[in-house]
Design a protein around this motif. Structure first.
Motif, short mmCIF file in Angstrom:
data_model
loop_
_atom_site.label_atom_id
_atom_site.label_comp_id
_atom_site.label_asym_id
_atom_site.label_seq_id
_atom_site.Cartn_x
_atom_site.Cartn_y
_atom_site.Cartn_z
N MET A 1 0.95 -1.34 -0.10
CA MET A 1 0.05 0.00 0.08
C MET A 1 0.78 1.10 0.11
SD MET A 1 -3.36 -1.15 0.42
CE MET A 1 -4.13 0.02 1.20
N ALA A 2 2.03 1.11 0.52
CA ALA A 2 3.07 2.20 0.70
C ALA A 2 3.49 2.78 -0.87
CB ALA A 2 4.08 2.14 1.45
N ASN A 3 3.39 1.45 -1.58
CA ASN A 3 3.82 1.90 -3.09
C ASN A 3 2.82 2.68 -3.83
OD1 ASN A 3 6.62 0.72 -2.47
ND2 ASN A 3 5.96 -1.46 -3.40
N TRP A 4 1.65 1.95 -3.45
CA TRP A 4 0.56 2.66 -4.15
C TRP A 4 0.22 4.11 -3.71
CZ3 TRP A 4 -3.90 -1.45 -3.54
CH2 TRP A 4 -3.73 -2.68 -4.48
N ARG A 5 0.43 4.28 -2.34
CA ARG A 5 0.45 5.67 -2.00
C ARG A 5 1.73 6.62 -2.86
NH1 ARG A 5 0.19 3.56 2.96
NH2 ARG A 5 1.97 4.19 3.46
N ALA A 6 2.79 6.12 -3.02
CA ALA A 6 3.73 6.88 -3.56
C ALA A 6 3.59 7.19 -5.40
CB ALA A 6 5.19 6.13 -3.10
N MET A 7 2.80 6.17 -5.83
CA MET A 7 2.31 6.24 -7.14
C MET A 7 0.88 6.86 -7.34
SD MET A 7 3.55 2.82 -8.76
CE MET A 7 2.55 1.66 -7.71
N ARG A 8 0.66 7.28 -6.27
CA ARG A 8 -0.82 8.07 -6.26
C ARG A 8 -1.83 7.02 -6.88
NH1 ARG A 8 -0.03 11.76 -2.60
NH2 ARG A 8 1.35 13.36 -3.28
N PRO B 1 -6.83 3.27 -2.85
CA PRO B 1 -7.55 3.95 -2.07
C PRO B 1 -7.29 5.30 -1.63
CG PRO B 1 -6.89 1.80 -0.70
CD PRO B 1 -6.20 2.05 -2.21
N ALA B 2 -8.31 6.05 -1.30
CA ALA B 2 -8.05 7.37 -0.57
C ALA B 2 -7.50 7.03 0.82
CB ALA B 2 -9.16 8.51 -0.41
N PHE B 3 -6.72 7.73 1.23
CA PHE B 3 -6.11 7.70 2.62
C PHE B 3 -6.00 8.91 3.51
CE2 PHE B 3 -2.58 8.66 0.09
CZ PHE B 3 -1.64 9.49 0.89
N VAL B 4 -5.80 9.11 4.88
CA VAL B 4 -5.58 10.11 5.62
C VAL B 4 -4.20 9.84 6.54
CG1 VAL B 4 -6.72 11.40 7.35
CG2 VAL B 4 -8.27 10.12 5.85
N LYS B 5 -3.66 10.96 6.53
CA LYS B 5 -2.28 10.68 7.32
C LYS B 5 -2.59 11.52 8.54
CE LYS B 5 2.57 11.29 6.86
NZ LYS B 5 3.84 11.68 5.94
N ILE B 6 -2.37 10.87 9.81
CA ILE B 6 -2.54 11.56 11.16
C ILE B 6 -1.14 11.29 11.57
CG2 ILE B 6 -3.74 11.45 13.15
CD1 ILE B 6 -6.11 10.46 11.76
N GLY B 7 -0.30 12.20 11.75
CA GLY B 7 1.18 12.27 12.20
C GLY B 7 1.85 11.27 11.26
N LYS B 8 2.37 10.17 11.69
CA LYS B 8 3.18 9.21 10.77
C LYS B 8 2.15 8.20 10.56
CE LYS B 8 7.70 10.55 12.99
NZ LYS B 8 8.81 9.89 13.63
N SER B 9 0.90 8.13 10.78
CA SER B 9 0.13 7.13 10.79
C SER B 9 -0.48 7.30 9.47
CB SER B 9 -0.73 6.85 11.97
OG SER B 9 -0.09 6.67 13.10
N ILE B 10 -0.70 6.28 8.86
CA ILE B 10 -1.71 6.58 7.56
C ILE B 10 -3.21 5.54 7.81
CG2 ILE B 10 -2.06 5.75 5.22
CD1 ILE B 10 0.13 7.89 5.67
N VAL B 11 -4.11 6.14 7.61
CA VAL B 11 -5.41 5.40 7.80
C VAL B 11 -6.23 5.50 6.66
CG1 VAL B 11 -5.47 5.73 10.55
CG2 VAL B 11 -6.62 7.37 9.07
N TYR B 12 -7.00 4.39 6.49
CA TYR B 12 -8.02 4.06 5.40
C TYR B 12 -9.33 4.44 5.82
CZ TYR B 12 -3.71 2.92 2.71
OH TYR B 12 -2.49 3.07 2.23
#
Length: 52
Positions: free
Chosen positions: A1-8, A11-22
């Motif tokens: 999922m980290a790779n997907w986030r980097a490639m945009r 699914p949509a995600f929310v970053k709260i501090g260092k945490s990623i939540v979906y």
């Protein structure tokens, strides 16, 4: 999922501090959009002659 986030992608995600939540609703919507139906599914469901 980290790779997907980097490639945009993914699914949509929310970053709260260092945490990623979906958000669950966003995950479900994204998963539904990724669903691929094949002909075998129609045969298994008794809808062999239907076209989508």
């Amino acid at each position: 999922m980290a790779n997907w986030r980097a490639m945009r992608v993914g699914p949509a995600f929310v970053k709260i501090g260092k945490s990623i939540v979906y958000p669950v609703a966003d995950l479900n919507q994204w998963a539904n959009q990724q669903t691929v139906k094949c002909r075998a599914t129609n045969r298994l469901n008794g809808r062999e002659h239907e076209q989508s």
